[in-house]
Scaffold this motif. Structure first.
Motif, PDB file in Angstrom:
ATOM      1  N   SER A 119       0.811  -1.213   0.000  1.00 52.63           N
ATOM      2  CA  SER A 119       0.000   0.000   0.000  1.00 52.63           C
ATOM      3  C   SER A 119       0.845   1.265   0.000  1.00 52.63           C
ATOM      4  CB  SER A 119      -0.909   0.010   1.233  1.00 52.63           C
ATOM      5  OG  SER A 119      -0.135  -0.005   2.416  1.00 52.63           O
ATOM      6  N   GLY A 121       2.036   3.010  -2.343  1.00 57.08           N
ATOM      7  CA  GLY A 121       1.868   3.962  -3.434  1.00 57.08           C
ATOM      8  C   GLY A 121       2.901   3.825  -4.520  1.00 57.08           C
ATOM      9  N   GLU A 218      -4.908   4.451  -2.926  1.00 58.43           N
ATOM     10  CA  GLU A 218      -5.096   4.077  -4.329  1.00 58.43           C
ATOM     11  C   GLU A 218      -5.333   5.325  -5.174  1.00 58.43           C
ATOM     12  OE1 GLU A 218      -8.036   1.182  -6.973  1.00 58.43           O
ATOM     13  OE2 GLU A 218      -7.847   0.896  -4.814  1.00 58.43           O
ATOM     14  N   LYS A 219      -4.731   5.348  -6.348  1.00 60.28           N
ATOM     15  CA  LYS A 219      -4.891   6.505  -7.234  1.00 60.28           C
ATOM     16  C   LYS A 219      -6.348   6.653  -7.664  1.00 60.28           C
ATOM     17  CE  LYS A 219      -1.873   5.170 -10.247  1.00 60.28           C
ATOM     18  NZ  LYS A 219      -0.926   5.085 -11.375  1.00 60.28           N
ATOM     19  N   SER A 222      -6.670   5.407 -12.804  1.00 60.07           N
ATOM     20  CA  SER A 222      -5.664   4.400 -13.124  1.00 60.07           C
ATOM     21  C   SER A 222      -4.769   4.884 -14.262  1.00 60.07           C
ATOM     22  CB  SER A 222      -6.326   3.079 -13.527  1.00 60.07           C
ATOM     23  OG  SER A 222      -6.888   3.186 -14.823  1.00 60.07           O
TER      24      SER A 222
END
Length: 360
Positions: A119, A121, A218-219, A222
């Protein structure tokens, strides 16, 4: 070479079972790839530093099955089964089946782990898909009684990795890898990454990359969606030309070791990447307020001290702080004193450029 070069003339599925383990690093692009054509072909060439510490280890176990009707595989991350990973792997299988015709003959167990927090990044697709591609190449080599040259092995592994995640093709070798055809770089190809073929100045030996983890979430968009938004982008064609010219300019910079010119290109590329995101339709911003604070702090520090530290960005909020090895002590002190406050929970990762993947 073309795509047909990677289609085996014959592969005998005569081995009942076995396993291979590879570890492959992530990479950070200096000239960015943003925008792709069909079949994971880049719209512009790119060049990256291969990292050393941020890597994925993948063990691929395989066993012969009775029928060859469909794919059969399970995926594990850190020992935990991950069914949500399966759609991406199945898409990869469909793309590469013509090049790996034994895929439906075996059941595969894919066990993977990252040296960096999942997680954190940091994109694990480059390291993960390149490690998996290398495992499959080891299977193909075994089924061919070892009759595959090392040069072909590496090229095909990069070719396969690209079909899983575009930038994964740059993780097979190091320390500098070019992906995308460029008239001034011998051997460069849209189909696979190639080790940078020319001289690099000693200034770039053991170059450091400290990754500041601004946002571990999370971005919101995508990378695949972002790449697709380059279709019809008002500045796309100029951007593709700019990337090609920046890569051209980097050839002499890498040779003569001019770090001031290196900084100009690397930081400009990072900001241009995000400018493309902010000017697409729909538009989006992946940088966070702390990303901008870090950038401004780096600029202030460089002006005050004459340091050759600089930044680059991936398609996210985290900041890659790049600097020559000779400045390691000074820059790490600066990071701890000035920048760590902008990192989520004070987290950052120290890395250095590396030489690529290894079989374990």
């Amino acid at each position: 070479m073309n795509e047909a070069s990677f289609i085996p003339k014959s592969v005998k599925s005569t081995v009942d079972s076995g396993s291979f383990t590879w570890e492959s690093p992530s990479n950070i692009a200096l000239v960015k790839y943003w925008g792709k054509k069909k079949d994971q072909i880049p719209e512009n060439p790119s060049i990256s530093f291969t990292l050393n510490q941020c890597k994925t280890s993948t063990k691929l176990s395989f066993s012969k099955k009775e029928n060859s009707d469909d794919y059969s595989f399970d995926v594990f991350l850190d020992g935990q089964k991950k069914p949500d990973f399966k759609p991406k792997i199945e898409t990869f299988f469909k793309r590469v089946e013509v090049y790996l015709p034994f895929l439906k003959d075996y059941h595969f167990k894919i066990e993977t782990s990252n040296t960096f927090p999942h997680s954190s990044g940091i994109a694990s697709s480059a390291s993960g898909m390149s490690a998996l591609a290398l495992c499959f190449m080891s299977v193909e080599k075994l089924l061919n009684d070892g009759k595959i040259s090392n040069q072909f092995f590496v090229k095909k592994a990069s070719f396969l990795a690209r079909l899983g995640s575009g930038s994964a093709c740059r993780s097979i070798e190091g320390p500098l890898v070019v992906w995308g055809e460029h008239g001034s770089i011998e051997g460069s190809s849209d189909l696979f990454g190639v080790k940078y073929p020319y001289e690099a100045h000693q200034n770039f030996n053991d170059y450091q990359d400290t990754i500041l983890l601004v946002d571990r979430g999370e971005k919101q968009v995508s990378s695949t969606v972002g790449h697709n938004l380059m279709y019809g982008h008002p500045f796309a064609l100029e951007r593709f030309k700019q990337a090609g010219q920046n890569l051209e300019n980097l050839i002499s910079i890498l040779k003569n070791g001019d770090l001031d010119d290196f900084i100009k290109i690397v930081e400009s590329e990072a900001l241009t990447l995000h400018a493309m995101m902010m000017t697409s339709l729909p538009y989006f911003i992946l940088m966070k307020p702390n990303t901008l604070s870090i950038i401004n702090k780096i600029w202030e520090f460089r002006k005050e001290t004459g340091s050759k530290v600089c930044f680059t960005l991936d398609a996210g909020a985290n900041v890659h702080v790049l600097y020559p090895e000779i400045e390691k002590e000074t820059v790490l002190k600066f990071i701890n004193n000035e920048l760590v406050a902008y990192c989520e929970n004070g987290h950052y990762i120290c890395d250095v450029i590396g030489l690529g993947a290894n079989e374990i």
